[in-house]
Design a protein around this motif. Structure first.
Motif, mmCIF file in Angstrom:
data_model
loop_
_atom_site.group_PDB
_atom_site.id
_atom_site.type_symbol
_atom_site.label_atom_id
_atom_site.label_comp_id
_atom_site.label_asym_id
_atom_site.label_seq_id
_atom_site.Cartn_x
_atom_site.Cartn_y
_atom_site.Cartn_z
ATOM 1 N N GLU A 59 4.506 3.478 -19.128
ATOM 2 C CA GLU A 59 5.463 2.958 -18.145
ATOM 3 C C GLU A 59 5.943 4.072 -17.209
ATOM 4 O O GLU A 59 5.973 3.914 -15.984
ATOM 5 C CB GLU A 59 6.654 2.349 -18.888
ATOM 6 C CG GLU A 59 7.646 1.627 -18.008
ATOM 7 C CD GLU A 59 7.138 0.272 -17.563
ATOM 8 O OE1 GLU A 59 7.858 -0.367 -16.799
ATOM 9 O OE2 GLU A 59 6.042 -0.141 -17.946
ATOM 10 N N ALA A 60 6.308 5.208 -17.789
ATOM 11 C CA ALA A 60 6.765 6.343 -16.982
ATOM 12 C C ALA A 60 5.643 6.862 -16.082
ATOM 13 O O ALA A 60 5.865 7.200 -14.909
ATOM 14 C CB ALA A 60 7.281 7.461 -17.894
ATOM 15 N N GLU A 61 4.427 6.925 -16.620
ATOM 16 C CA GLU A 61 3.283 7.406 -15.827
ATOM 17 C C GLU A 61 2.992 6.472 -14.653
ATOM 18 O O GLU A 61 2.694 6.927 -13.536
ATOM 19 C CB GLU A 61 2.052 7.526 -16.716
ATOM 20 C CG GLU A 61 2.125 8.678 -17.708
ATOM 21 C CD GLU A 61 1.007 8.654 -18.722
ATOM 22 O OE1 GLU A 61 0.650 9.730 -19.243
ATOM 23 O OE2 GLU A 61 0.484 7.552 -19.023
ATOM 24 N N ALA A 62 3.064 5.169 -14.886
ATOM 25 C CA ALA A 62 2.808 4.206 -13.815
ATOM 26 C C ALA A 62 3.836 4.350 -12.695
ATOM 27 O O ALA A 62 3.500 4.325 -11.507
ATOM 28 C CB ALA A 62 2.818 2.781 -14.366
ATOM 29 N N SER A 88 -3.216 3.390 -17.232
ATOM 30 C CA SER A 88 -4.088 2.214 -17.289
ATOM 31 C C SER A 88 -4.950 2.204 -18.552
ATOM 32 O O SER A 88 -5.397 1.148 -18.993
ATOM 33 C CB SER A 88 -4.970 2.137 -16.045
ATOM 34 O OG SER A 88 -5.842 3.246 -15.964
ATOM 35 N N SER A 89 -5.178 3.378 -19.136
ATOM 36 C CA SER A 89 -5.959 3.426 -20.377
ATOM 37 C C SER A 89 -5.240 2.703 -21.505
ATOM 38 O O SER A 89 -5.857 2.319 -22.505
ATOM 39 C CB SER A 89 -6.234 4.879 -20.784
ATOM 40 O OG SER A 89 -5.038 5.535 -21.181
ATOM 41 N N ASN A 90 -3.924 2.487 -21.338
ATOM 42 C CA ASN A 90 -3.144 1.733 -22.321
ATOM 43 C C ASN A 90 -2.911 0.298 -21.866
ATOM 44 O O ASN A 90 -2.069 -0.413 -22.424
ATOM 45 C CB ASN A 90 -1.785 2.418 -22.557
ATOM 46 C CG ASN A 90 -1.948 3.786 -23.188
ATOM 47 O OD1 ASN A 90 -2.715 3.942 -24.126
ATOM 48 N ND2 ASN A 90 -1.241 4.774 -22.664
ATOM 49 N N GLY A 91 -3.644 -0.126 -20.824
ATOM 50 C CA GLY A 91 -3.571 -1.517 -20.392
ATOM 51 C C GLY A 91 -2.373 -1.875 -19.541
ATOM 52 O O GLY A 91 -2.009 -3.045 -19.448
ATOM 53 N N HIS A 92 -1.749 -0.897 -18.883
ATOM 54 C CA HIS A 92 -0.595 -1.188 -18.037
ATOM 55 C C HIS A 92 -1.071 -1.885 -16.767
ATOM 56 O O HIS A 92 -1.814 -1.310 -15.958
ATOM 57 C CB HIS A 92 0.141 0.105 -17.686
ATOM 58 C CG HIS A 92 1.483 -0.114 -17.061
ATOM 59 N ND1 HIS A 92 1.641 -0.581 -15.770
ATOM 60 C CD2 HIS A 92 2.737 0.068 -17.556
ATOM 61 C CE1 HIS A 92 2.923 -0.664 -15.498
ATOM 62 N NE2 HIS A 92 3.606 -0.285 -16.567
ATOM 63 N N ALA A 123 -6.439 -5.868 -14.592
ATOM 64 C CA ALA A 123 -4.992 -6.010 -14.381
ATOM 65 C C ALA A 123 -4.549 -7.453 -14.606
ATOM 66 O O ALA A 123 -3.506 -7.709 -15.219
ATOM 67 C CB ALA A 123 -4.628 -5.557 -12.970
ATOM 68 N N LEU A 124 -5.343 -8.405 -14.113
ATOM 69 C CA LEU A 124 -5.015 -9.818 -14.338
ATOM 70 C C LEU A 124 -5.063 -10.156 -15.823
ATOM 71 O O LEU A 124 -4.201 -10.880 -16.338
ATOM 72 C CB LEU A 124 -5.993 -10.713 -13.574
ATOM 73 C CG LEU A 124 -5.777 -10.853 -12.068
ATOM 74 C CD1 LEU A 124 -6.837 -11.770 -11.471
ATOM 75 C CD2 LEU A 124 -4.390 -11.383 -11.739
ATOM 76 N N ASP A 125 -6.067 -9.634 -16.529
ATOM 77 C CA ASP A 125 -6.187 -9.890 -17.964
ATOM 78 C C ASP A 125 -5.015 -9.281 -18.738
ATOM 79 O O ASP A 125 -4.577 -9.833 -19.749
ATOM 80 C CB ASP A 125 -7.498 -9.314 -18.506
ATOM 81 C CG ASP A 125 -8.720 -10.071 -18.000
ATOM 82 O OD1 ASP A 125 -8.563 -11.227 -17.548
ATOM 83 O OD2 ASP A 125 -9.828 -9.494 -18.032
ATOM 84 N N SER A 126 -4.530 -8.128 -18.250
ATOM 85 C CA SER A 126 -3.445 -7.428 -18.953
ATOM 86 C C SER A 126 -2.083 -8.049 -18.690
ATOM 87 O O SER A 126 -1.126 -7.798 -19.421
ATOM 88 C CB SER A 126 -3.399 -5.950 -18.524
ATOM 89 O OG SER A 126 -4.549 -5.276 -18.959
#
Length: 229
Positions: A59-62, A88-92, A123-126
């Motif tokens: 969250e902080a990285e995004a 994004s590697s964690n599905g954000h 992104a849509l899937d996540s």
């Protein structure tokens, strides 16, 4: 700003979400002229030092990636891409969306429309109920932003992404239903030109009027800067 002070104090006391919430709260109210851009950056950097869990770190990285793309005072597309890749590697979903936009615009990475398509689909899937509950930053990026961007990609076809007008219109329609003014306006253009649908000037005029109302009601999107990356 009482809420900002409260979150910052919570961070100082070791509350894991304190600096993340403070950084988001401050960043969401800024523009390029705001002197507090660097303060928001510093709060999120402190959050990265403090949090250990993948979800909170992502969250902080995004949010940091968004700041490095949006604000001229700290703009650094290469650093943004590093942060967004990690997040994004964690599905954000927000990080996946922003990273896709970087690939579409060639910001910090070579232009690669096919990679952008893959990231947007991911992104849509996540994006789901569980993802939104975990993400405090979904007030900045919405699923309609993802649908609109992917819809445009399919509508026009670009690079190695094959044109699929039907799929593009479906995504634009979904974004328009959520009052995404850009999607609504693009749908109006399609109805006026009869692109993928029967020509309907009345429908086109109605959609344009609705898009104008949506723009007035919602104001400037935190993602509008992506058009100028």
């Amino acid at each position: 700003m009482e809420a900002l002070d409260w979150y910052q104090q919570a961070g100082e006391k070791g509350e894991l979400l304190g600096f993340v919430r403070a950084g988001l709260l401050l960043a969401s109210k800024l523009n390029d002229e705001s002197p507090q851009v660097q303060q928001a950056q510093e709060l999120l950097l402190r959050a990265l030092e403090q949090v250990g869990g993948q979800e909170l770190r992502g969250e902080a990285e995004a949010l940091l990636g968004w700041i490095h793309l949006k604000f001229l005072a700290v703009r650094d597309p290469f650093r943004a891409v590093q942060l967004l890749r990690s997040s994004s590697s964690n599905g954000h979903a927000g990080a996946l969306f922003l990273l896709a936009c970087c690939h579409l615009r060639g910001a910090g990475v070579p232009t690669d429309e096919q990679e952008a398509e893959t990231l947007l689909r991911s992104a849509l899937d996540s994006w789901g109920v569980s993802s939104r509950k975990r993400s405090f930053s979904h007030t900045l990026w919405c699923i309609s932003d993802i649908q609109f961007t992917l819809g445009q990609l399919y509508l026009h076809g670009c690079g190695d992404v094959q044109q699929d007008v039907s799929k593009g219109l479906t995504l634009l329609g979904a974004a328009s239903e959520q009052k995404h003014a850009g999607a609504t306006r693009l749908l109006a253009d399609c109805f006026q030109a009869g692109r993928g649908c029967g020509r309907d000037d009345t429908k086109a005029a109605s959609l344009r009027a609705r898009a104008t109302r949506e723009e007035r009601e919602k104001g400037t999107s935190p993602m509008s800067f992506l058009q100028h990356l």
